[in-house]
Write an enzyme that holds these catalytic residues in place. Sequence first.
Site, mmCIF file in Angstrom:
data_model
loop_
_atom_site.group_PDB
_atom_site.id
_atom_site.type_symbol
_atom_site.label_atom_id
_atom_site.label_comp_id
_atom_site.label_asym_id
_atom_site.label_seq_id
_atom_site.Cartn_x
_atom_site.Cartn_y
_atom_site.Cartn_z
ATOM 1 C CG ASP A 144 -1.990 -0.982 1.270
ATOM 2 O OD1 ASP A 144 -2.401 -1.415 0.187
ATOM 3 O OD2 ASP A 144 -2.435 -1.338 2.376
ATOM 4 N NE ARG A 148 -1.203 2.122 13.307
ATOM 5 C CZ ARG A 148 -0.519 1.071 12.848
ATOM 6 N NH1 ARG A 148 0.746 0.895 13.206
ATOM 7 N NH2 ARG A 148 -1.075 0.205 12.043
ATOM 8 C CG ASP A 201 -4.317 1.577 12.879
ATOM 9 O OD1 ASP A 201 -4.273 1.724 14.123
ATOM 10 O OD2 ASP A 201 -4.105 0.492 12.320
ATOM 11 C CB SER A 229 -4.965 -6.709 7.441
ATOM 12 O OG SER A 229 -4.412 -5.501 7.904
HETATM 13 N N1 ARG Z 1 -8.055 -3.336 15.573
HETATM 14 C C1 ARG Z 1 -6.770 -3.145 16.133
HETATM 15 C C2 ARG Z 1 -6.621 -1.739 16.659
HETATM 16 O O1 ARG Z 1 -7.396 -0.920 16.310
HETATM 17 C C3 ARG Z 1 -5.662 -3.544 15.234
HETATM 18 C C4 ARG Z 1 -5.417 -2.715 14.019
HETATM 19 C C5 ARG Z 1 -4.325 -3.330 13.267
HETATM 20 N N2 ARG Z 1 -4.090 -2.744 12.018
HETATM 21 C C6 ARG Z 1 -3.957 -3.464 10.904
HETATM 22 N N3 ARG Z 1 -3.687 -2.820 9.799
HETATM 23 N N4 ARG Z 1 -4.086 -4.750 10.887
HETATM 24 O O2 ARG Z 1 -5.769 -1.430 17.442
#
Ligand code: ARG
Length: 400
Positions: free
Chosen positions: A13, A94, A123, A174
């Site tokens: 990406d 993040r 995110d 993912s």
């Molecule tokens: N749902 C989780 C969170 O909000 C994990 C997010 C992980 N991101 C990903 N691109 N798989 O913290």
Amino acid sequence: MKTAVLAYSGGLDTSCMIGWLKEDYGYDEVVAVLVDVGQDANFEPAFARGRAAGADDVVLVDRKEEFADEQVAKTLIANALYENKYPLVSALSRPVIAEAVAEIALGLDAEAVVHGCTGKGNDQVRFELAFKAKYPGVKVIAPLRDNVWTRDAEIAYAESRGIPVEAKQDSPFSIDDNLFGRACEAGILEDPWNAPPEAAYAMTGNPANAPAPDEIVIGFEQGLPVSLDGEELPLWQLILQLNELAGPYGIGRIDMIENRSVGIKSREVYEVPAAISLITSHQALEDLILTKAEAIAKRELEPKWAKLVYDGFWFHPVREAYDAFFAKTQELVTGEVRLRLQASMPAVAGSRSEFALYSESLASYATGETFPHRAAAGLIAITALETELVAARERKTAAV
Ligand code: ARG
């Protein structure tokens, strides 16, 4: 010159994004920033891919230690588990990544910062709140929110631009990971009836094949883990070692449906062996040391802190205010915990601290104890006063 600074992962990406920023968004200069938060990544090919995609610069920033000492440390002190289960892995990295990107963008006087999140996840919220906190007024670009690309279209685009595509990019899930754990979502996990296949896991073994139970001693100082079996370690290394020790038992496998910030539920599979081992141990040590009132107040705030950080408010004064309270409670949380590693869940086998409020001579059922038994009668007489008055009133009114 128009410059954009991208939070770069080295994956498909964000590699394509470098091309889009130049071709579709009209940027002259694109700087791709890789931030090392302890993820399982090979940075060499990521550099090459970034260059091949047309980045003017690919920068690697190592924030492992800061990440451990700041975000992870505060999470451990807060015993933070979002919705009682998830120790915030992705939510913690993040703000660190965004801060590194914002710093570089500020230094370059860049017009925009860019992230690779879609419009459906948490995110994007975390990145953008952090960008705005660290570079107020900056323009934020989210190419995957402007334009939804299929995987096949991205691969075709990458191939047409000479961007090397890795076999790993065929992963049916993912993935996001850092030294504190790993998140796995999408693919067959999207049907919550499907059990996660072993292929969804990378940091942990199947608990059905766990090794023989073992015991480790975790040393804490002012609420933070500082040693494993007597060996003093910086936090980031202690976590890596503990992941290796607890992972094979399947400790820290979490399979949950969670409420995202954006209003949808998602199925997530996490692996957090060190996080679960440390939070379990830390709570046990607090149980030995904190006053009842401190424990009640702290346990009430812990889930609020977790939700706040999950929702992207790392750089918010109220998070700092919670942390100031937590830090005060940790001044005497120094001691040791014996933790039994066994299939699925670790168990606290013992705990000790020179600051324990636990008193054997008060609690003991053996002779020689010092509890003021006769005072208990007075306590009960006063505690029961109101209950007795209510009962007497009931009898009186029933008689009327
Ligand atoms: N749902 C989780 C969170 O909000 C994990 C997010 C992980 N991101 C990903 N691109 N798989 O913290």
